[in-house]
Design a protein around this motif. Structure first.
Motif, short mmCIF file in Angstrom:
data_model
loop_
_atom_site.label_atom_id
_atom_site.label_comp_id
_atom_site.label_asym_id
_atom_site.label_seq_id
_atom_site.Cartn_x
_atom_site.Cartn_y
_atom_site.Cartn_z
N ILE A 127 -0.43 10.91 -2.30
CA ILE A 127 0.15 12.59 -1.99
C ILE A 127 0.99 13.60 -3.24
CG2 ILE A 127 2.36 13.06 -1.01
CD1 ILE A 127 1.62 11.01 1.27
N ARG A 128 1.17 12.08 -4.45
CA ARG A 128 1.94 13.14 -5.72
C ARG A 128 0.96 14.01 -6.63
NH1 ARG A 128 6.45 8.65 -6.65
NH2 ARG A 128 8.32 9.55 -5.96
N ALA A 129 -0.29 13.08 -6.41
CA ALA A 129 -0.68 13.82 -7.53
C ALA A 129 -1.81 15.34 -7.09
CB ALA A 129 -2.07 12.05 -7.63
N PHE A 130 -1.69 15.08 -5.22
CA PHE A 130 -2.28 15.98 -4.80
C PHE A 130 -1.25 17.30 -5.21
CE2 PHE A 130 -2.12 18.39 -0.67
CZ PHE A 130 -3.09 19.59 -0.47
N LEU A 131 0.29 17.30 -4.35
CA LEU A 131 0.78 18.35 -5.28
C LEU A 131 1.28 18.79 -6.43
CD1 LEU A 131 3.90 16.67 -2.68
CD2 LEU A 131 2.55 18.38 -2.09
N ASP A 132 1.13 17.68 -7.44
CA ASP A 132 0.52 18.33 -8.85
C ASP A 132 -0.74 19.26 -8.82
OD1 ASP A 132 2.14 18.23 -11.09
OD2 ASP A 132 -0.31 16.91 -11.74
N SER B 150 -3.89 9.20 6.36
CA SER B 150 -5.02 8.45 7.29
C SER B 150 -5.83 7.68 6.67
CB SER B 150 -6.25 9.15 7.98
OG SER B 150 -5.03 10.55 9.03
N ASN B 151 -6.67 8.12 5.16
CA ASN B 151 -6.98 7.08 4.20
C ASN B 151 -6.86 6.07 4.03
OD1 ASN B 151 -9.06 9.30 5.33
ND2 ASN B 151 -8.92 9.97 3.66
N SER B 152 -5.08 5.87 3.29
CA SER B 152 -4.98 4.80 3.27
C SER B 152 -4.36 3.50 3.92
CB SER B 152 -3.62 5.24 2.02
OG SER B 152 -2.82 6.03 2.99
N ASP B 153 -4.10 3.93 5.07
CA ASP B 153 -4.04 3.00 6.08
C ASP B 153 -5.20 2.17 5.97
OD1 ASP B 153 -3.26 1.17 7.69
OD2 ASP B 153 -2.81 2.90 9.22
N HIS C 202 0.80 -0.73 -0.09
CA HIS C 202 -0.23 0.43 -0.05
C HIS C 202 0.79 1.35 -0.04
CE1 HIS C 202 -3.80 -2.74 0.10
NE2 HIS C 202 -2.65 -2.98 1.48
N ILE C 203 2.66 1.07 0.11
CA ILE C 203 2.76 2.36 0.24
C ILE C 203 2.83 2.72 -1.11
CG2 ILE C 203 5.59 3.35 0.56
CD1 ILE C 203 5.41 1.83 3.41
N ASP C 204 2.91 2.04 -2.06
CA ASP C 204 3.42 3.29 -3.75
C ASP C 204 1.83 3.54 -3.80
OD1 ASP C 204 5.81 2.00 -4.00
OD2 ASP C 204 5.29 0.15 -5.03
#
Length: 119
Positions: free
Chosen positions: A41-46, A84-87, A33-35
């Motif tokens: 996160i990358r999509a959000f920052l983009d 939190s949601n991806s945990d 799940h880490i990937d």
């Protein structure tokens, strides 16, 4: 306050921080799940860099969440929500203070437990 009933009959009250509760993360679960978390996160920052933050937040949180709620979140809050949601790999663990049994969730978010006792 959350309570958990041990097989010995004792009711364990979980008041954070608790010496009777914890978490277990198996390497094999987390690695899967880490990937996905990193991609989100990358999509959000983009989206922030390209001026599409509001649209991204609507997609992430859903269309039923009012826009003013988004305005209250800074980027760190959003990243915390992503984490939190991806945990989906953390399992709860409870230790009975009376008998010492350990109860570990059989799979993440299952609320089903396997119990281990000292020999």
């Amino acid at each position: 306050m959350h309570t958990f009933n041990c097989t010995c009959g004792h009711s364990i009250a979980i008041i954070p921080p608790s010496e009777h509760a914890g978490y277990v993360v198996l390497d094999s679960d987390a690695d899967l799940h880490i990937d996905n978390r990193t991609v989100t996160i990358r999509a959000f920052l983009d989206a922030v860099r390209t001026g599409r933050r509001s649209e991204w937040l609507t997609e992430f949180y859903g269309p039923n969440v009012p826009q003013p709620r988004f305005a209250q979140k800074d980027d760190a809050d959003v990243i915390e929500d992503i984490l939190s949601n991806s945990d989906s790999w953390t399992r709860f663990l409870y230790r009975c203070p009376m008998c010492g049994r350990i109860h570990i969730e059989t799979s993440p978010r299952s609320r089903s437990f396997k119990t281990y006792a000292e020999n």
